[in-house]
Design an enzyme around this catalytic site. Structure first.
Site, PDB file in Angstrom:
ATOM      1  N   ARG A   1      51.943 -60.635  58.719  1.00  0.00           N
ATOM      2  CA  ARG A   1      51.337 -61.227  57.674  1.00  0.00           C
ATOM      3  C   ARG A   1      51.533 -62.797  57.750  1.00  0.00           C
ATOM      4  O   ARG A   1      52.752 -62.990  57.373  1.00  0.00           O
ATOM      5  CB  ARG A   1      51.415 -60.872  56.305  1.00  0.00           C
ATOM      6  CG  ARG A   1      50.632 -61.477  55.110  1.00  0.00           C
ATOM      7  CD  ARG A   1      50.965 -60.954  53.689  1.00  0.00           C
ATOM      8  NE  ARG A   1      50.476 -61.799  52.768  1.00  0.00           N
ATOM      9  CZ  ARG A   1      51.207 -62.255  51.708  1.00  0.00           C
ATOM     10  NH1 ARG A   1      52.278 -62.009  51.448  1.00  0.00           N
ATOM     11  NH2 ARG A   1      50.521 -63.207  50.844  1.00  0.00           N
TER      12      ARG A   1
ATOM     13  N   HIS B   1      48.110 -69.633  50.348  1.00  0.00           N
ATOM     14  CA  HIS B   1      49.566 -69.479  49.737  1.00  0.00           C
ATOM     15  C   HIS B   1      50.023 -70.780  49.358  1.00  0.00           C
ATOM     16  O   HIS B   1      51.170 -71.344  49.950  1.00  0.00           O
ATOM     17  CB  HIS B   1      50.403 -68.897  51.007  1.00  0.00           C
ATOM     18  CG  HIS B   1      51.705 -68.350  50.700  1.00  0.00           C
ATOM     19  ND1 HIS B   1      51.807 -66.832  50.860  1.00  0.00           N
ATOM     20  CD2 HIS B   1      52.593 -68.510  49.828  1.00  0.00           C
ATOM     21  CE1 HIS B   1      53.054 -66.465  50.546  1.00  0.00           C
ATOM     22  NE2 HIS B   1      53.570 -67.666  49.913  1.00  0.00           N
TER      23      HIS B   1
ATOM     24  N   GLU C   1      54.490 -58.118  50.201  1.00  0.00           N
ATOM     25  CA  GLU C   1      55.897 -58.743  50.523  1.00  0.00           C
ATOM     26  C   GLU C   1      56.927 -57.567  49.686  1.00  0.00           C
ATOM     27  O   GLU C   1      56.413 -57.156  48.498  1.00  0.00           O
ATOM     28  CB  GLU C   1      56.255 -59.862  49.526  1.00  0.00           C
ATOM     29  CG  GLU C   1      55.196 -61.105  50.458  1.00  0.00           C
ATOM     30  CD  GLU C   1      55.571 -62.303  49.659  1.00  0.00           C
ATOM     31  OE1 GLU C   1      56.642 -62.669  48.866  1.00  0.00           O
ATOM     32  OE2 GLU C   1      54.711 -63.229  49.751  1.00  0.00           O
TER      33      GLU C   1
ATOM     34  N   GLU D   1      49.770 -64.470  45.142  1.00  0.00           N
ATOM     35  CA  GLU D   1      50.779 -64.581  43.838  1.00  0.00           C
ATOM     36  C   GLU D   1      50.090 -65.917  42.917  1.00  0.00           C
ATOM     37  O   GLU D   1      50.686 -66.831  42.533  1.00  0.00           O
ATOM     38  CB  GLU D   1      52.207 -65.086  44.245  1.00  0.00           C
ATOM     39  CG  GLU D   1      52.696 -63.785  44.862  1.00  0.00           C
ATOM     40  CD  GLU D   1      54.274 -64.110  44.963  1.00  0.00           C
ATOM     41  OE1 GLU D   1      54.805 -64.966  44.392  1.00  0.00           O
ATOM     42  OE2 GLU D   1      55.043 -62.962  45.375  1.00  0.00           O
TER      43      GLU D   1
ATOM     44  N   TYR E   1      59.328 -57.374  44.076  1.00  0.00           N
ATOM     45  CA  TYR E   1      60.622 -57.644  44.295  1.00  0.00           C
ATOM     46  C   TYR E   1      61.625 -57.234  43.088  1.00  0.00           C
ATOM     47  O   TYR E   1      62.574 -56.800  43.406  1.00  0.00           O
ATOM     48  CB  TYR E   1      60.952 -59.090  44.123  1.00  0.00           C
ATOM     49  CG  TYR E   1      60.282 -60.051  45.393  1.00  0.00           C
ATOM     50  CD1 TYR E   1      61.058 -59.980  46.432  1.00  0.00           C
ATOM     51  CD2 TYR E   1      58.942 -60.322  45.582  1.00  0.00           C
ATOM     52  CE1 TYR E   1      60.838 -60.651  47.496  1.00  0.00           C
ATOM     53  CE2 TYR E   1      58.457 -61.133  46.328  1.00  0.00           C
ATOM     54  CZ  TYR E   1      59.128 -61.295  47.665  1.00  0.00           C
ATOM     55  OH  TYR E   1      58.673 -61.774  48.796  1.00  0.00           O
TER      56      TYR E   1
ATOM     57  N   ASN F   1      53.122 -57.899  45.947  1.00  0.00           N
ATOM     58  CA  ASN F   1      54.365 -58.424  46.307  1.00  0.00           C
ATOM     59  C   ASN F   1      55.274 -57.829  45.088  1.00  0.00           C
ATOM     60  O   ASN F   1      55.204 -58.188  44.023  1.00  0.00           O
ATOM     61  CB  ASN F   1      54.279 -59.829  46.349  1.00  0.00           C
ATOM     62  CG  ASN F   1      53.406 -60.613  47.393  1.00  0.00           C
ATOM     63  OD1 ASN F   1      52.866 -59.844  48.244  1.00  0.00           O
ATOM     64  ND2 ASN F   1      53.271 -61.810  47.332  1.00  0.00           N
TER      65      ASN F   1
HETATM   66  C1  GCO Z   1      61.425 -67.842  47.448  1.00  0.00           C
HETATM   67  C2  GCO Z   1      60.227 -66.846  46.854  1.00  0.00           C
HETATM   68  C3  GCO Z   1      59.267 -66.924  47.983  1.00  0.00           C
HETATM   69  C4  GCO Z   1      58.284 -65.953  47.607  1.00  0.00           C
HETATM   70  C5  GCO Z   1      56.870 -65.763  48.602  1.00  0.00           C
HETATM   71  C6  GCO Z   1      55.716 -65.552  47.486  1.00  0.00           C
HETATM   72  O1  GCO Z   1      62.520 -67.652  47.473  1.00  0.00           O
HETATM   73  O2  GCO Z   1      60.834 -68.801  47.584  1.00  0.00           O
HETATM   74  O3  GCO Z   1      60.827 -65.719  46.868  1.00  0.00           O
HETATM   75  O4  GCO Z   1      59.686 -66.588  49.422  1.00  0.00           O
HETATM   76  O5  GCO Z   1      58.592 -64.640  47.736  1.00  0.00           O
HETATM   77  O6  GCO Z   1      56.457 -67.069  49.170  1.00  0.00           O
HETATM   78  O7  GCO Z   1      54.595 -65.272  48.005  1.00  0.00           O
END
Ligand code: GCO
Length: 474
Positions: free
Chosen positions: A77, A121, A375, A167, A298, A296
């Protein structure tokens, strides 16, 4: 019960974003994006880091794709930089920009790697930000559609999986509430207004997709941090419901159901902060529904009640020092608290693989759509050791537990198309510079002359084995 194996067609992937890897910020006719401008304002990013060079993927694309092939990736991706295609946002496309992505796509396909193309993005052409305020003007809807259709026409025959907006929730929260992404505004009314316009642009882009890429699949990537209540106290349960509506369902319902969640919309109207909805807007949203949701994932967030006069929105952790993230919330509705049951990363992100299973189930059940993890990964300080070794066993543990959660979610009935780990190589973290690393491939920025040498981490060899086996190994 024994878990079912991952499906044969499962997309074992990894991900990146243009600004975070490409560099070559002013090469081959590319125009500036809002990030090229913003990162040069003193104090906006960690030690003034920016993506002028990033990891120079623009010039090392062949080498990076060769590493992907060696690893056995089934999907990659990446995002297209809008101002590389349209230096001033619209008009005639810049052939050199299109040619770069064509070379990348062809290189992937030649090695049997499925391209997953993200249209947006965060790198808005600076020209459109200057001309009409980017997402704050409805004029962007036509310009975004024109940009998307240009890519559809060029790549429809080669790219099956597309991501519309990446996002939107996280990016615009930072841009219009926290003031930490460009244009660095702190104004909730403008925040919801910009989001409404972005939903319309997303829907219009998806409608056009149906005509131009009839056999493709498209959906937004959403930063989903599922809400938990801090306790079973009804006041915490209510805070959790408020948070889920105002931080998650606001976006997901707009994308997938073509409407806004009831209590959140009502609350915003009472505040005088609801977006202006013109005739035809909601019909457009209903016509522009996605084929799948990109997730995404986390961390989860835990909420408690927040009496009026309590904690408002707060800034985020950009230090990499544990325990420095302040609580954030909306007085009267909710605020975050640490979850005592979960470990955190050095950036205070709760590590919660069960939360990922919950996330996937909630989304699949509420929206009845296939999902793709676009992600998931762990940002940490990595050490380049003796003999070019990077022992990122903490990252392996993170990825393994989350892939296990994916498998459990599939057992629960979720249709999961694939899993793109974040990220393939180390990248520029938007606000955290190059100290926060996510990759399977270490990029050496410290070596004399900034060699940007690629070094396989331990996690590289681990993921290679998992992909080869098609399942998690003990
Ligand atoms: C960072 C973020 C990014 C994002 C990503 C979102 O640390 O800057 O975690 O890496 O995860 O760009 O789409």
């Amino acid at each position: 019960a024994q878990l079912k194996p991952f499906p044969q067609a499962f997309l074992w992937g990894a991900a990146s974003a243009a600004y975070q890897v490409e560099g070559a910020w002013n090469v081959d006719g590319k125009g500036p994006s809002v990030w090229d401008t913003f990162t040069k304002i003193p104090g906006t990013t960690f030690e003034g880091s920016n993506g002028d060079v990033a990891v120079d993927h623009y010039h090392r694309m062949e080498e990076d794709v060769a590493l992907m092939a060696e690893m056995g990736l089934k999907a990659y991706r990446f995002s297209v930089s809008w101002p590389r295609i349209f230096p001033s946002g619209r008009g005639t496309p810049n052939e050199a920009g299109l040619a770069f992505y064509e070379r990348l796509i062809d290189a992937l396909l030649a090695r049997g790697i499925e391209p997953v193309l993200t249209l947006y993005h965060w790198d808005m052409p600076q020209a459109l930000q200057d001309e009409y305020g980017g997402w704050e003007s409805r004029r962007i809807i036509d310009d975004f559609e024109h940009y998307c259709v240009t890519l559809y026409q060029r790549f429809a025959g080669k790219v099956k999986y597309w991501v519309s907006l990446n996002e939107q929730n996280y990016n615009l929260t930072n841009a219009y509430q926290l003031g930490t992404h460009p244009p660095a505004v702190q104004d909730r009314k403008r925040f919801f207004a910009a989001n409404h316009i972005a939903f319309l642009a997303n829907a219009r882009a998806i409608k056009a997709f149906r005509q131009h890429v009839p056999h493709g699949l498209i959906g937004p990537s959403f930063a989903y941090s599922p809400a938990y209540p801090a306790s079973s106290a009804p006041s915490d349960m209510l805070a959790f419901e408020n948070a889920e509506e105002l931080t998650n369902y606001w976006w997901l319902d707009a994308y997938c159901l073509g409407r806004y969640p009831l209590a959140a919309l009502n609350w915003l109207r009472e505040q005088g902060e609801a977006p202006e909805i013109l005739p035809g807007d909601m019909a457009l949203l209903a016509e522009g529904k996605p084929d799948y949701i990109g997730v995404n994932y986390y961390y989860t967030l835990t909420f408690t009640d927040n009496p009026l006069g309590g904690q408002g929105l707060a800034r985020i952790n950009t230090t990499g020092k544990k325990g420095t993230t302040p609580s954030s919330g909306i007085p009267g509705l909710y605020k975050t608290v640490p979850n005592p049951h979960l470990e955190t990363s050095n950036w205070d992100w709760a590590i919660d693989s069960t939360g990922m299973r919950i996330a996937l189930r909630r989304l699949a059940s509420r929206y009845a759509l296939p999902l793709m993890i676009t992600e998931n990964g762990l940002g940490e300080f990595d050490q380049l050791g003796e003999g070019d070794q990077v022992h990122d066993d903490y990252r392996i543990a993170y990825l393994k537990s989350h892939l296990h959660a994916c498998q459990q979610a599939m057992q629960d009935g979720v249709e999961l198309l694939g899993y793109c780990a974040w990220s393939f190589t180390d990248i520029l973290s938007w606000l955290n510079g190059y100290q926060k690393r996510y990759g399977f491939v270490y990029v050496d920025r410290d070596e004399q002359g900034g060699s940007l040498r690629r070094i396989r981490k331990e996690s590289f060899f681990w993921y290679q084995q998992v992909i080869k086996a098609g399942h998690l190994l003990d």
